[in-house]
Design an enzyme around this catalytic site. Sequence first.
Site, PDB file in Angstrom:
ATOM      1  N   HIS A 180      -2.931   6.872  -0.905  1.00 49.09           N
ATOM      2  CA  HIS A 180      -3.962   7.438  -0.027  1.00 49.09           C
ATOM      3  C   HIS A 180      -3.420   8.139   1.216  1.00 49.09           C
ATOM      4  CE1 HIS A 180      -6.678   4.217  -2.027  1.00 49.09           C
ATOM      5  NE2 HIS A 180      -6.480   5.267  -2.808  1.00 49.09           N
TER       6      HIS A 180
ATOM      7  N   HIS B 213       0.845  -1.201   0.000  1.00 50.72           N
ATOM      8  CA  HIS B 213       0.000   0.000   0.000  1.00 50.72           C
ATOM      9  C   HIS B 213       0.879   1.250   0.000  1.00 50.72           C
ATOM     10  CE1 HIS B 213      -3.369   2.502   0.290  1.00 50.72           C
ATOM     11  NE2 HIS B 213      -3.943   2.072   1.390  1.00 50.72           N
TER      12      HIS B 213
ATOM     13  N   TYR C 136      -0.960   7.333   3.205  1.00 49.22           N
ATOM     14  CA  TYR C 136      -0.398   6.507   4.266  1.00 49.22           C
ATOM     15  C   TYR C 136       1.129   6.482   4.168  1.00 49.22           C
ATOM     16  CZ  TYR C 136      -5.311   5.428   4.752  1.00 49.22           C
ATOM     17  OH  TYR C 136      -6.665   5.544   4.906  1.00 49.22           O
TER      18      TYR C 136
END
Length: 338
Positions: A165, A162, A167
């Site tokens: 977004h 990931h 993060y």
Amino acid sequence: MKSLTSYNLKGLELKNRIVMPPMCMYSSDENGMVQDFHEVHYVSRAIGGVGLIIVEATGVVPNGRISSNDLGIWSNEHIPGLKSLVDKVKSHGSKIAIQLAHAGRKCTSNDEYIVAPSAIRFSKEYRVPRELTIDEIKELVLAFKEAARRANEAGFDSIEIHGAHGYLIHEFLSPITNKRTDEYGGSLENRTRFLKEILLSVKEVWPREKPILLRVSADDYSEGGINKEEMVKIIDEIKDNIDMVHVSTGGLINVKFDIFPGYQVLHAETIRKECNIPTIAVGLINGYDQIEEILYNNRADLVAIGRGLLRDPYFVLNMAYENRLPLKYPQQYERGYM
């Protein structure tokens, strides 16, 4: 009918081009364990015919969760529950991946402190993060490696790192949130270093024949941040260590931008063409015609349906039925499609 044709990614054979993207369910316990809800939620989409299911953002460390009710993969104790979920999904013909995540400054868990590349909080509703030391960065690289090992032991077909977004990995990549003056900040090469180290470390334990996906936000929608041209350069830096890019946008800062059906597809198309790497398109993709346009025009290789699959676990079955597409329906539900 390209949406229902098979797709091969590094030997992983998907029965169709439809992906369920990772979407946080906030339904775990404080220990990050798989619950009955997760099995019902994901298995129903497998019965519904999704080609690839990507399990929601799963914390590689406790204070890397987006919330205290997110799934975890920081302990071997998580493996049995994840394996049970994997086995049930696979038994219905879908392939399954898991998104390995660290929330960085957007962590809202109950842990004592949160961390980020630089001590800049997301908004006044969030805590001020502690700037990571070099030693702590190295420890997080190892945390992703161990998470990948556990994901393989649980039987996942693929992992997704990931990097989107807003993060932690995204925070390192963007100049807006990375103000470091050491080897992890400044130049594009330095800002990409954390991600590159994670990927190289993960590859030491992740089987060579299984694909590695990367989720990115290809536009920060803010001056001085990442745009799709910058993301092309980032992907070029690390593409030898991944097999597919899952292309999203936004999430780094609170900023308004236009949203419309397929608003992120151009970013997936650009990365696919400029970096010569397969992509997943996502973002308000709602129906058969839109999916087919993306695939037939080679704008992406796979299409992720988020909100549509939240509303309808049988999105794929119903899409086939409504558009008179040839599909073998689950035996138990055949009467509903006669």
